[in-house]
Write a protein that holds these residues in place. Structure first.
Motif, mmCIF file in Angstrom:
data_model
loop_
_atom_site.group_PDB
_atom_site.id
_atom_site.type_symbol
_atom_site.label_atom_id
_atom_site.label_comp_id
_atom_site.label_asym_id
_atom_site.label_seq_id
_atom_site.Cartn_x
_atom_site.Cartn_y
_atom_site.Cartn_z
ATOM 1 N N LEU A 1 54.242 64.566 2.217
ATOM 2 C CA LEU A 1 55.484 63.785 2.374
ATOM 3 C C LEU A 1 56.696 64.667 2.070
ATOM 4 C CD1 LEU A 1 54.327 60.558 0.475
ATOM 5 C CD2 LEU A 1 54.520 60.833 2.958
ATOM 6 N N TYR A 2 56.608 65.421 0.955
ATOM 7 C CA TYR A 2 57.722 66.294 0.576
ATOM 8 C C TYR A 2 57.849 67.462 1.559
ATOM 9 C CZ TYR A 2 57.620 63.418 -3.534
ATOM 10 O OH TYR A 2 57.652 62.325 -4.360
ATOM 11 N N ARG A 3 56.694 67.949 2.023
ATOM 12 C CA ARG A 3 56.719 69.023 3.016
ATOM 13 C C ARG A 3 57.386 68.526 4.300
ATOM 14 N NH1 ARG A 3 52.582 73.361 2.457
ATOM 15 N NH2 ARG A 3 51.947 73.340 0.287
ATOM 16 N N VAL B 1 63.178 70.125 -2.403
ATOM 17 C CA VAL B 1 63.647 68.740 -2.141
ATOM 18 C C VAL B 1 62.948 67.723 -3.037
ATOM 19 C CG1 VAL B 1 64.321 69.229 0.239
ATOM 20 C CG2 VAL B 1 62.026 68.342 -0.213
ATOM 21 N N SER B 2 61.751 68.071 -3.540
ATOM 22 C CA SER B 2 61.021 67.111 -4.372
ATOM 23 C C SER B 2 61.647 66.961 -5.754
ATOM 24 C CB SER B 2 59.558 67.528 -4.514
ATOM 25 O OG SER B 2 59.467 68.653 -5.363
ATOM 26 N N ALA B 3 62.568 67.856 -6.099
ATOM 27 C CA ALA B 3 63.223 67.748 -7.407
ATOM 28 C C ALA B 3 64.373 66.741 -7.381
ATOM 29 C CB ALA B 3 63.735 69.121 -7.849
ATOM 30 N N PHE C 1 56.043 53.769 -0.393
ATOM 31 C CA PHE C 1 54.963 54.064 0.553
ATOM 32 C C PHE C 1 53.701 54.502 -0.190
ATOM 33 C CE2 PHE C 1 52.645 57.357 2.905
ATOM 34 C CZ PHE C 1 52.120 56.563 3.905
ATOM 35 N N GLN C 2 53.878 55.375 -1.183
ATOM 36 C CA GLN C 2 52.715 55.889 -1.924
ATOM 37 C C GLN C 2 52.023 54.768 -2.694
ATOM 38 O OE1 GLN C 2 53.486 59.973 -3.821
ATOM 39 N NE2 GLN C 2 55.554 59.282 -3.389
ATOM 40 N N ARG C 3 52.829 53.907 -3.330
ATOM 41 C CA ARG C 3 52.235 52.803 -4.100
ATOM 42 C C ARG C 3 51.489 51.847 -3.190
ATOM 43 N NH1 ARG C 3 56.620 51.818 -8.738
ATOM 44 N NH2 ARG C 3 55.828 53.486 -10.083
ATOM 45 N N ARG D 1 51.603 65.541 -7.808
ATOM 46 C CA ARG D 1 52.065 66.083 -9.084
ATOM 47 C C ARG D 1 52.296 64.977 -10.113
ATOM 48 N NH1 ARG D 1 51.367 69.595 -6.006
ATOM 49 N NH2 ARG D 1 52.185 71.722 -5.924
ATOM 50 N N ASP D 2 52.605 63.775 -9.621
ATOM 51 C CA ASP D 2 53.029 62.678 -10.505
ATOM 52 C C ASP D 2 52.253 61.396 -10.213
ATOM 53 O OD1 ASP D 2 54.009 62.279 -7.956
ATOM 54 O OD2 ASP D 2 55.863 61.320 -8.637
ATOM 55 N N ILE D 3 51.050 61.528 -9.692
ATOM 56 C CA ILE D 3 50.306 60.322 -9.310
ATOM 57 C C ILE D 3 49.869 59.550 -10.561
ATOM 58 C CG2 ILE D 3 48.394 59.379 -7.955
ATOM 59 C CD1 ILE D 3 50.548 60.957 -6.355
HETATM 60 O O1 CDP Z 1 49.133 72.433 -1.730
HETATM 61 P P1 CDP Z 1 50.165 72.783 -2.755
HETATM 62 O O2 CDP Z 1 49.732 72.407 -4.123
HETATM 63 O O3 CDP Z 1 50.676 74.180 -2.630
HETATM 64 O O4 CDP Z 1 51.447 71.936 -2.407
HETATM 65 P P2 CDP Z 1 51.650 70.380 -2.195
HETATM 66 O O5 CDP Z 1 50.718 69.586 -3.044
HETATM 67 O O6 CDP Z 1 51.656 70.099 -0.731
HETATM 68 O O7 CDP Z 1 53.137 70.166 -2.779
HETATM 69 C C1 CDP Z 1 54.251 70.882 -2.304
HETATM 70 C C2 CDP Z 1 55.409 70.617 -3.275
HETATM 71 O O8 CDP Z 1 55.758 69.225 -3.187
HETATM 72 C C3 CDP Z 1 55.079 70.852 -4.746
HETATM 73 O O9 CDP Z 1 55.380 72.162 -5.175
HETATM 74 C C4 CDP Z 1 55.924 69.820 -5.476
HETATM 75 O O10 CDP Z 1 57.207 70.314 -5.778
HETATM 76 C C5 CDP Z 1 56.101 68.709 -4.462
HETATM 77 N N1 CDP Z 1 55.309 67.513 -4.781
HETATM 78 C C6 CDP Z 1 55.804 66.638 -5.705
HETATM 79 O O11 CDP Z 1 56.851 66.873 -6.280
HETATM 80 N N2 CDP Z 1 55.150 65.477 -5.981
HETATM 81 C C7 CDP Z 1 53.992 65.187 -5.381
HETATM 82 N N3 CDP Z 1 53.383 64.033 -5.664
HETATM 83 C C8 CDP Z 1 53.432 66.094 -4.439
HETATM 84 C C9 CDP Z 1 54.116 67.273 -4.167
#
Ligand code: CDP
Length: 210
Positions: free
Chosen positions: A34-36, A85-87, A98-100, A114-116
Motif C-alpha cells: 500500500l505504501y509502495r 511517505v509512510s512516515a 482498508f487494512q482493518r 510494521r504496525d499490524i
Molecule cells: O519488503 P520490505 O520489508 O523491504 O518492505 P515493505 O514491507 O514493502 O515496506 C516498505 C516500507 O513501507 C517500509 O520501510 C515502511 O516504512 C513502510 N510500511 C509501513 O510503514 N507500515 C506497514 N504496515 C508496512 C510498510
C-alpha cells in the motif's frame, strides 16, 4: 482469526505471511504494498515525496485492486520511497480502514507490515515479530533483486536497509516495534522452510492455548 506479522525490511515477513495464509486457507495482505503504491503514484506524476498533502490525497484515492500483480512495486527504489511517505500520519490514517476491514472481512487473515500488531490489529490472536541480522537481510534482498533482474550491489542494499530500519523505528507515528504480546522470531540462521516451521509452531501453540 488474525495473524499479525511485523518486522524490519527483508526479514522474510512476506514469504512467511504467504505460506501461513496458504497453510490455513486465510487471506493475505502485504501492507507494505500500500505504501509502495502511494510512492509509485507520486513518482509517476513527478510529485516530490516530501509533498505530504499530495501523498495524503493519493493514499485517500488509492486503487488497491491490483497491487499483488504489479512487479514494479517490489523494486528497491519503491521500498525506500515507501518508507518516506509512510512516515506521514495522514497517509497512515488514509490506509488504516482498508487494512482493518481486510482483517475483519475474511474468516481468517494474515497481515504483514510494521504496525499490524501495535496499531492495525491490536486484538490479533497471534502476533509475530520477525527479525534477522541486517547483513543476512541484505543478502536475502540482494538475491531477490538479482533474481528479478534488477541491478543490485550488496553494500548499497545493506546501507539502504540500515537507513530504512532507522527511519521506520524512530518515526513518531506507528514506529516499527514488537507489540508487548508479540512472539519474536529471529530468522538469521533459518531458511524459508525453517522460518515457516518455527512460525507454525508458535501459531499452533497460541491456537491450542485459547
Ligand atoms: O519488503 P520490505 O520489508 O523491504 O518492505 P515493505 O514491507 O514493502 O515496506 C516498505 C516500507 O513501507 C517500509 O520501510 C515502511 O516504512 C513502510 N510500511 C509501513 O510503514 N507500515 C506497514 N504496515 C508496512 C510498510
Amino acid at each position: 482469526m488474525i495473524i499479525a506479522i511485523d518486522g524490519p525490511a527483508a526479514s522474510g515477513k512476506g514469504t512467511l505471511g504467504k505460506r501461513l495464509a496458504e497453510h490455513y486457507g486465510f487471506a493475505h495482505l502485504d501492507t507494505g504494498l500500500l505504501y509502495r503504491a502511494v510512492a509509485r503514484v507520486l513518482m509517476d506524476r513527478d510529485i516530490p515525496l516530501a509533498d505530504q498533502a499530495a501523498a495524503t490525497e493519493v493514499a485517500q484515492n488509492l486503487d488497491v485492486s491490483h497491487l499483488e500483480d504489479d512487479s514494479r512495486l517490489r523494486g528497491a527504489a519503491m521500498g525506500e520511497a515507501a518508507s518516506v511517505v509512510s512516515a506521514y500520519q495522514p497517509v497512515r490514517d488514509a490506509l488504516l480502514a482498508f487494512q482493518r476491514q481486510f482483517g475483519v472481512k475474511a474468516s481468517g487473515a494474515v497481515l504483514d507490515g510494521r504496525d499490524i500488531g501495535t496499531v492495525v490489529c491490536p486484538d490479533a490472536e497471534v502476533k509475530l515479530f520477525i527479525t534477522a541480522a541486517p547483513e543476512e537481510r541484505a543478502r536475502r534482498r540482494h538475491r531477490e533483486l538479482l533474481s528479478r533482474g534488477e541491478q543490485a550491489e550488496y553494500e548499497t542494499i545493506l546501507v539502504d536497509i540500515r537507513r530504512r530500519d532507522e527511519r521506520d523505528m524512530t518515526r513518531s507515528t506507528a514506529p516499527l516495534k514488537a507489540a508487548a504480546d508479540a512472539v519474536t522470531l529471529d530468522t538469521t540462521h533459518l531458511d524459508a522452510d525453517g522460518a515457516f516451521r518455527a512460525a507454525l509452531a508458535i501459531v499452533e501453540r497460541k491456537r491450542t492455548s485459547k
